[in-house]
Design a protein around this motif. Structure first.
Motif: not given
Length: 307
Positions: A209-218, A228-235, A241-246
């Motif tokens: 949540q605090s570093h949305p700019e890094l999400l694409s690198s994951l 996620p698709s290219s048009d997916a929102t940050p949320q 990612l949360q479902r994956t890490t849980n």
């Protein structure tokens, strides 16, 4: 048809003939599959891969990344013929069953002993008894030669697989991630740490949540169907990612890495990350080394900007 069992991306440590066993539908028993196969142990950049390969097609049916001291191949006492084995884990209740397929039982104990010694310490050198070495035409890692019949049913199994997905990030993103990990911990190598606490679901959610700019690198680290698709929102990306890490597989992987770091046997792996070998001496040492690397890289960037 002859298949080279050593044709893998990593360094083959050992290989021997073995089939798999699967749970019979609606029962608590497993049946041995007659498919000719082999257990192949490789070292890829400091990580041990336990693979099962089809000796006819060469296809990899299982590829498990095992950390030192977390797994062991044991003989199943209920097996009436004594050649059924189960791969057990310290960090979970996973069980993978195999049966040895070499036409002779002469080297069974030798293969299993060397496999378990390597799983405990990837740096050991296998010890082979020259009196047991077969002629080339009968070598245990050959794809040809006689195989014995499948054994009778043995005990229950709960199958589980692991499918590691290679991925990468840019140097800038990696440096930023290292800096974030450093700020998340604040511990020294002397502290008693658990990687499962540092990489908890709550900590990771805050990171997302605090570093949305890094999400694409994951995203490259996710299974293809979850990217996620290219048009997916940050949320939406954060939720994926949360479902994956849980998920149980992710939490298990964190627990296995935590245990492996406590063995001190991941020297080659941490060196491949650009960290000193001392980083493999514990969770605290590993995180402290990452923090130090982040500080050094940050200082280098500042000096470059001043120049």
């Amino acid at each position: 048809m002859s298949v080279d069992l050593t044709s893998t991306s990593g360094r083959t440590i050992l290989a021997f003939k073995a089939g798999r066993a699967f749970r019979r539908a609606g029962t608590n028993f497993v049946d041995a599959s007659p498919t000719k196969g082999a257990i192949v142990l490789t070292n890829e950049e400091g990580l041990i891969h336990f693979m099962w390969k089809d000796r006819t097609t060469g296809e990899v049916g299982e590829d498990l990344i095992l950390f030192p001291g977390d797994a062991k191949l044991e003989k199943v006492p209920q097996s009436s013929w004594g050649r059924t084995y189960v791969l057990k884990f310290e960090s979970s209740d996973q069980k993978h069953f195999f049966w040895l397929q070499d036409s002779s039982t002469r080297r069974d104990e030798e293969f299993v002993t060397n496999l378990n010694r390597t799983l405990a310490d990837p740096n050991i050198i296998a010890i082979w008894d020259a009196r047991n070495v077969y002629p080339a035409s009968e070598a245990s890692t050959s794809a040809t030669g006689a195989s014995i019949s499948p054994p009778s049913t043995v005990q229950p199994i709960v199958p589980a697989t692991s499918n590691p997905t290679p991925a990468g990030t840019t140097p800038e993103q990696l440096a930023q991630l290292r800096g974030i990990v450093s700020s998340m911990t604040g511990f020294t190598s002397e502290d008693e740490l658990w990687l499962t606490d540092v990489l908890s679901s709550q900590n990771l959610l805050q990171l997302f949540q605090s570093h949305p700019e890094l999400l694409s690198s994951l995203f490259p680290h996710l299974p293809p169907e979850l990217i996620p698709s290219s048009d997916a929102t940050p949320q939406q990306a954060v939720e994926i990612l949360q479902r994956t890490t849980n998920s149980p597989p992710f939490r298990l992987a964190v627990a296995q890495l935590d245990r492996a770091l406590r063995t001190g046997a991941l020297g080659e792996f941490v060196r491949s990350l650009g960290l000193p070998e001392s980083a493999a001496m514990g969770v605290g040492a590993f995180l402290a080394a990452i923090a130090e690397q982040a500080r050094q890289e940050g200082g280098t960037e500042e000096r470059m900007e001043e120049d």
